[in-house]
Design a protein around this motif. Sequence first.
Motif, mmCIF file in Angstrom:
data_model
loop_
_atom_site.group_PDB
_atom_site.id
_atom_site.type_symbol
_atom_site.label_atom_id
_atom_site.label_comp_id
_atom_site.label_asym_id
_atom_site.label_seq_id
_atom_site.Cartn_x
_atom_site.Cartn_y
_atom_site.Cartn_z
ATOM 1 N N ASP A 16 0.575 -1.280 -0.003
ATOM 2 C CA ASP A 16 0.014 -0.038 0.001
ATOM 3 C C ASP A 16 0.885 1.325 0.019
ATOM 4 O O ASP A 16 0.700 2.260 -0.868
ATOM 5 C CB ASP A 16 -0.957 -0.009 1.287
ATOM 6 C CG ASP A 16 -2.166 -0.996 1.110
ATOM 7 O OD1 ASP A 16 -2.350 -1.146 -0.207
ATOM 8 O OD2 ASP A 16 -3.004 -1.028 1.899
ATOM 9 N N VAL A 17 1.729 1.401 0.992
ATOM 10 C CA VAL A 17 2.808 2.437 1.010
ATOM 11 C C VAL A 17 3.557 2.595 -0.334
ATOM 12 O O VAL A 17 3.676 3.758 -0.886
ATOM 13 C CB VAL A 17 3.532 2.274 2.310
ATOM 14 C CG1 VAL A 17 4.893 3.480 2.274
ATOM 15 C CG2 VAL A 17 2.739 2.314 3.591
ATOM 16 N N ALA A 18 4.131 1.667 -0.887
ATOM 17 C CA ALA A 18 5.151 1.569 -1.748
ATOM 18 C C ALA A 18 4.217 2.113 -3.053
ATOM 19 O O ALA A 18 4.749 2.989 -4.052
ATOM 20 C CB ALA A 18 5.595 0.515 -2.274
ATOM 21 N N GLU A 19 3.127 1.481 -3.353
ATOM 22 C CA GLU A 19 2.147 1.802 -4.493
ATOM 23 C C GLU A 19 1.484 3.424 -4.550
ATOM 24 O O GLU A 19 1.885 3.987 -5.507
ATOM 25 C CB GLU A 19 1.224 0.898 -4.668
ATOM 26 C CG GLU A 19 0.356 0.746 -6.016
ATOM 27 C CD GLU A 19 -0.317 -0.446 -5.897
ATOM 28 O OE1 GLU A 19 -0.189 -1.490 -6.788
ATOM 29 O OE2 GLU A 19 -1.341 -0.550 -4.979
ATOM 30 N N SER A 20 1.173 3.631 -3.126
ATOM 31 C CA SER A 20 0.776 5.182 -2.904
ATOM 32 C C SER A 20 2.022 6.060 -3.330
ATOM 33 O O SER A 20 1.634 7.227 -4.269
ATOM 34 C CB SER A 20 0.106 5.496 -1.619
ATOM 35 O OG SER A 20 -0.989 4.369 -1.374
ATOM 36 N N CYS A 21 3.075 5.923 -2.818
ATOM 37 C CA CYS A 21 4.080 6.709 -2.995
ATOM 38 C C CYS A 21 4.615 6.813 -4.433
ATOM 39 O O CYS A 21 4.907 7.593 -5.179
ATOM 40 C CB CYS A 21 5.310 6.381 -2.268
ATOM 41 S SG CYS A 21 5.181 6.750 -0.392
ATOM 42 N N ARG B 158 -6.973 7.531 0.972
ATOM 43 C CA ARG B 158 -7.926 6.689 1.455
ATOM 44 C C ARG B 158 -7.206 5.523 2.028
ATOM 45 O O ARG B 158 -7.404 4.977 3.013
ATOM 46 C CB ARG B 158 -9.108 6.377 0.541
ATOM 47 C CG ARG B 158 -10.169 5.696 1.080
ATOM 48 C CD ARG B 158 -11.327 5.159 0.083
ATOM 49 N NE ARG B 158 -10.820 3.947 -0.831
ATOM 50 C CZ ARG B 158 -11.212 3.555 -1.726
ATOM 51 N NH1 ARG B 158 -12.107 4.317 -2.496
ATOM 52 N NH2 ARG B 158 -10.831 2.548 -2.470
ATOM 53 N N HIS B 159 -6.377 5.001 1.306
ATOM 54 C CA HIS B 159 -5.701 3.634 1.783
ATOM 55 C C HIS B 159 -4.491 3.821 2.617
ATOM 56 O O HIS B 159 -4.687 3.259 3.611
ATOM 57 C CB HIS B 159 -5.246 3.014 0.399
ATOM 58 C CG HIS B 159 -6.239 2.287 -0.318
ATOM 59 N ND1 HIS B 159 -6.578 1.026 -0.394
ATOM 60 C CD2 HIS B 159 -6.829 2.753 -1.508
ATOM 61 C CE1 HIS B 159 -7.589 0.639 -0.949
ATOM 62 N NE2 HIS B 159 -8.004 1.684 -1.861
ATOM 63 N N LEU B 160 -4.068 5.002 2.659
ATOM 64 C CA LEU B 160 -2.814 5.392 3.886
ATOM 65 C C LEU B 160 -3.852 5.554 5.080
ATOM 66 O O LEU B 160 -3.029 5.549 6.106
ATOM 67 C CB LEU B 160 -1.938 6.510 3.163
ATOM 68 C CG LEU B 160 -1.139 6.279 1.975
ATOM 69 C CD1 LEU B 160 -0.301 7.538 1.579
ATOM 70 C CD2 LEU B 160 -0.004 5.279 2.245
ATOM 71 N N GLY B 161 -4.790 6.301 4.802
ATOM 72 C CA GLY B 161 -5.457 6.764 6.139
ATOM 73 C C GLY B 161 -5.964 5.264 6.780
ATOM 74 O O GLY B 161 -6.264 5.454 7.936
ATOM 75 N N GLN B 162 -6.173 4.354 6.068
ATOM 76 C CA GLN B 162 -6.736 2.965 6.510
ATOM 77 C C GLN B 162 -5.849 2.281 7.267
ATOM 78 O O GLN B 162 -5.905 1.235 7.991
ATOM 79 C CB GLN B 162 -7.530 2.166 5.512
ATOM 80 C CG GLN B 162 -8.750 2.908 5.100
ATOM 81 C CD GLN B 162 -9.419 2.418 3.847
ATOM 82 O OE1 GLN B 162 -8.759 1.378 3.188
ATOM 83 N NE2 GLN B 162 -10.649 2.369 3.743
ATOM 84 N N ARG B 163 -4.441 2.433 6.815
ATOM 85 C CA ARG B 163 -3.270 1.553 7.417
ATOM 86 C C ARG B 163 -3.151 1.712 9.078
ATOM 87 O O ARG B 163 -2.979 3.001 9.237
ATOM 88 C CB ARG B 163 -1.932 1.969 6.521
ATOM 89 C CG ARG B 163 -1.093 1.291 6.660
ATOM 90 C CD ARG B 163 0.179 1.494 6.093
ATOM 91 N NE ARG B 163 1.197 0.549 6.271
ATOM 92 C CZ ARG B 163 2.347 0.473 7.155
ATOM 93 N NH1 ARG B 163 1.861 1.369 8.186
ATOM 94 N NH2 ARG B 163 3.210 -0.448 7.221
ATOM 95 N N PRO B 164 -2.937 0.917 9.578
ATOM 96 C CA PRO B 164 -3.072 0.956 11.038
ATOM 97 C C PRO B 164 -1.426 1.538 11.368
ATOM 98 O O PRO B 164 -0.627 1.694 10.828
ATOM 99 C CB PRO B 164 -3.004 -0.566 11.459
ATOM 100 C CG PRO B 164 -2.535 -1.325 10.441
ATOM 101 C CD PRO B 164 -2.954 -0.524 8.948
ATOM 102 N N GLY B 165 -1.604 2.079 12.669
ATOM 103 C CA GLY B 165 -0.416 2.585 13.300
ATOM 104 C C GLY B 165 -0.159 4.007 13.078
ATOM 105 O O GLY B 165 -1.062 4.630 12.167
ATOM 106 N N GLY B 166 0.937 4.881 13.366
ATOM 107 C CA GLY B 166 1.190 5.925 13.030
ATOM 108 C C GLY B 166 1.259 6.503 11.875
ATOM 109 O O GLY B 166 1.530 5.552 10.820
#
Length: 396
Positions: free
Chosen positions: A206-211, A317-325
């Motif tokens: 999710d992080v790699a794709e969004s970035c 939306r997807h980064l906001g759904q990711r758990p943690g800080g």
Amino acid sequence: MRSARTFLPHFMVLAILGGITISTGKIVTTLFALHLGATGWQLGLIGAVESAGMALVTLPAGWLIARYGARRVYFLSSLGPLLLNLVLPWVGFWYAIAAIRAVIGLCIPFRIVSMNSAFLERLADIGHAKAGWYRASQSIGMGLLGPSIALTTVAGDRFVLAYVAVAAGFAALAVYGQWVLPERMAPPPDNTGLLRHARELLRDRDVAESCSVEWLASATQSMFSTFIVAAAIQVHGLGRVEAVQLLTVQGMTNVAALFGLGALCSGLSRRQGYGLSLGLAALSLILLGFANGFFVLALGTVLLCLGSAINHLINMRHLGQRPGGKSQIASLYNLAGMAGNTCGALLGGLISTVVGLGWLYPAWLPCLLIMAGLIAIRSRQLARQAPLAPQHQTVF
């Protein structure tokens, strides 16, 4: 913790005021440097060192915010620009301006990442349909209000007054941010090295794709905005006023799309959202390359902005759904956008020297499709390494 109903309006005001202050400071500095006799390449260097400073500290900003909280970091990082803008009108050389703007560039990412991380933390409460409201609010301040305010404050070469106004803006933001932004909302990070932790985050699909998608979208937008005025005048025969109006169309469309498309994008899967965005961008580049007047160029501009807005809404939306800080994720995401802006302008300049300005936008289309394909391949590789739930399937 402030409720979502009260948090969002105050956060948007903070974002608009922050955009106004940053934009006004940049424009006043450009006019002041010209007043001192700076040449074109000297102006470019002033902007370049500021951008380099911002890129240098974006990753550390996320780590510090995760440890000390957005409220404290935002306050402290507002004090530097406050004091430096009071010094700027008293310098008499362009290289002194460049040095001061470089230091200001080291402060700005702490403020931006503080805002972005706070917004991501609260996005689940605010609602994913409003995922673009932060960037839209910031765009109102930077692109629509900031330039007019800058020209008003600096009228008659009143640079001291203009810089005092900018400094006052940073002071007001430092105080207001204490009331709006949260304290640390997630446990502080462990002592894992900064770059090592960034690499670990980028192994998350999710992080790699969004970035990656943010980098590509930012590069395309930067390429467009860097060359559209010149292309409109030199290739399509438009006047200066009409050519500049295309940038106004870009700014207004970005704001309207970020405010208005959230509900639509909240119902799209990642595959659907990125596919729609890619299709809009491809159609836009074709229209921009083969346009025969202002209307077609404006239509191409609108389509490109819609595609970019959809990308951002899906990513948020997807980064906001990711758990943690969220602070370290926000710093990576912001760094991807900065890198995209730089690469878009540089690659656009290189391509235009090879194929000519008139063929720049059609020539960007294969680059766009190739990069999208590489992102998809990398996404599938990450998926095979760490299978995810069905809602996180690859996007292409």
